[in-house]
Design a protein around this motif. Structure first.
Motif, PDB file in Angstrom:
ATOM      1  N   TRP A 159       0.825  -1.213   0.000  1.00 29.26           N
ATOM      2  CA  TRP A 159       0.000   0.000   0.000  1.00 29.26           C
ATOM      3  C   TRP A 159       0.856   1.257   0.000  1.00 29.26           C
ATOM      4  CZ3 TRP A 159      -5.197  -0.967  -0.305  1.00 29.26           C
ATOM      5  CH2 TRP A 159      -5.577  -2.296  -0.071  1.00 29.26           C
ATOM      6  N   ASP A 160       0.291   2.314  -0.613  1.00 31.45           N
ATOM      7  CA  ASP A 160       0.907   3.640  -0.581  1.00 31.45           C
ATOM      8  C   ASP A 160      -0.138   4.672  -0.184  1.00 31.45           C
ATOM      9  OD1 ASP A 160       3.638   3.670  -1.075  1.00 31.45           O
ATOM     10  OD2 ASP A 160       3.396   3.470  -3.226  1.00 31.45           O
ATOM     11  N   CYS A 161       0.325   5.682   0.515  1.00 30.10           N
ATOM     12  CA  CYS A 161      -0.534   6.781   0.939  1.00 30.10           C
ATOM     13  C   CYS A 161      -0.507   7.847  -0.161  1.00 30.10           C
ATOM     14  CB  CYS A 161       0.008   7.354   2.251  1.00 30.10           C
ATOM     15  SG  CYS A 161      -0.996   8.679   2.921  1.00 30.10           S
ATOM     16  N   CYS A 167      -5.204   5.519   1.065  1.00 29.42           N
ATOM     17  CA  CYS A 167      -4.319   4.375   0.809  1.00 29.42           C
ATOM     18  C   CYS A 167      -4.785   3.618  -0.427  1.00 29.42           C
ATOM     19  CB  CYS A 167      -4.309   3.441   2.018  1.00 29.42           C
ATOM     20  SG  CYS A 167      -3.508   4.173   3.461  1.00 29.42           S
ATOM     21  N   ASP A 169      -3.567   0.376  -3.231  1.00 26.39           N
ATOM     22  CA  ASP A 169      -2.644  -0.752  -3.371  1.00 26.39           C
ATOM     23  C   ASP A 169      -1.725  -0.545  -4.584  1.00 26.39           C
ATOM     24  OD1 ASP A 169      -3.626  -2.512  -5.769  1.00 26.39           O
ATOM     25  OD2 ASP A 169      -5.436  -1.917  -4.676  1.00 26.39           O
ATOM     26  N   TYR A 180       3.969   0.470   2.333  1.00 23.94           N
ATOM     27  CA  TYR A 180       3.445  -0.150   3.547  1.00 23.94           C
ATOM     28  C   TYR A 180       3.003  -1.585   3.264  1.00 23.94           C
ATOM     29  CZ  TYR A 180       3.475   4.716   4.895  1.00 23.94           C
ATOM     30  OH  TYR A 180       3.881   5.992   5.144  1.00 23.94           O
ATOM     31  N   LEU A 183      -2.725  -2.707   4.730  1.00 26.34           N
ATOM     32  CA  LEU A 183      -3.618  -1.548   4.690  1.00 26.34           C
ATOM     33  C   LEU A 183      -3.637  -0.848   6.044  1.00 26.34           C
ATOM     34  CD1 LEU A 183      -5.727   0.206   3.280  1.00 26.34           C
ATOM     35  CD2 LEU A 183      -7.456  -1.511   3.866  1.00 26.34           C
ATOM     36  N   CYS A 186      -0.676   1.411   6.393  1.00 25.38           N
ATOM     37  CA  CYS A 186      -0.846   2.600   5.565  1.00 25.38           C
ATOM     38  C   CYS A 186      -1.832   3.566   6.219  1.00 25.38           C
ATOM     39  CB  CYS A 186      -1.334   2.194   4.180  1.00 25.38           C
ATOM     40  SG  CYS A 186      -1.529   3.586   3.030  1.00 25.38           S
ATOM     41  N   GLN A 187      -2.976   3.058   6.683  1.00 26.34           N
ATOM     42  CA  GLN A 187      -3.986   3.915   7.316  1.00 26.34           C
ATOM     43  C   GLN A 187      -3.440   4.566   8.585  1.00 26.34           C
ATOM     44  OE1 GLN A 187      -7.108   1.010   7.633  1.00 26.34           O
ATOM     45  NE2 GLN A 187      -8.071   1.675   5.709  1.00 26.34           N
ATOM     46  N   CYS A 190      -1.088   7.311   7.296  1.00 27.75           N
ATOM     47  CA  CYS A 190      -1.741   8.366   6.508  1.00 27.75           C
ATOM     48  C   CYS A 190      -2.944   8.979   7.213  1.00 27.75           C
ATOM     49  CB  CYS A 190      -2.226   7.818   5.163  1.00 27.75           C
ATOM     50  SG  CYS A 190      -0.900   7.237   4.111  1.00 27.75           S
TER      51      CYS A 190
END
Length: 195
Positions: A159-161, A167, A169, A180, A183, A186-187, A190
């Motif tokens: 995952w990326d913000c 977030c 994928d 990340y 999830l 990432c959350q 972010c």
């Protein structure tokens, strides 16, 4: 065996008949599995030469885009540079009689083993490949049929913000790997709960 002559007779002087083995045996390779087998040899002279062969590769598969260390096992193969570490035998993977191939990088050798690194190209055809190793002694490629399988590339979901989007994928973003691993990570980073 010697002939006896009558005293005073000089006929057939010095003649004899012999049913004995030759004094010098016929030396040569007495192993029928050798390439230089001599069926008339009665004494082995340690000159037998054997056909080089590749026995296996480990691991025997990998994924598109993967880089992995491999060990190749062979018999009577001259990998070259055993002591110097230079001029090692090349090795390659071919499919469909050589029209689709990629190469490995030899790194070292020891006895009957050649070690190397394989970088399987992204998007390369999947399926079974023949392994070919260059034999320095014969100056020829030695092949092991259907030795290595290339499998589909494995995409790990990461995952990326993304600013304003939350977030997302890595696959939907079209990148190989996000920052990340989950999830939730990432959350947490972010402050986002979407996606």
């Amino acid at each position: 065996e010697w002939d006896s002559l009558v005293v005073g007779s000089w006929n057939n002087l010095g003649s004899h008949t012999c049913n004995c083995l030759p004094s010098i045996p016929n030396y040569g390779c007495t192993d029928p599995q050798a390439t230089n087998y001599n069926p008339s040899a009665i004494a082995d002279d340690s000159s037998c030469v054997y056909q080089p062969q590749i026995n296996s590769i480990s691991p025997a598969n990998g994924n598109q885009g993967q880089s992995l260390a491999v060990t190749i096992s062979g018999t009577n193969v001259d990998y070259g540079g055993q002591w110097s570490g230079t001029n090692l035998s090349d090795f390659r993977f071919s499919q469909w009689s050589g029209s689709n191939m990629f190469y490995g990088n030899p790194t070292s050798t020891s006895g009957n083993y050649l070690y190397g690194i394989v970088n399987i190209p992204n998007g390369h055809s999947t399926g079974w490949y023949d392994l070919e190793v260059w034999d320095q002694n014969t100056g020829a490629w030695i092949m092991l049929n259907n030795a290595f399988e290339v499998k589909n590339q494995i995409y790990l979901l990461t995952w990326d913000c993304m600013s304003g989007l939350g977030c997302l994928d890595n696959i939907s973003l079209g990148i190989s790997q996000g920052a990340y691993p989950t999830l939730a990570h990432c959350q947490s980073a972010c402050g986002s709960s979407n996606q």
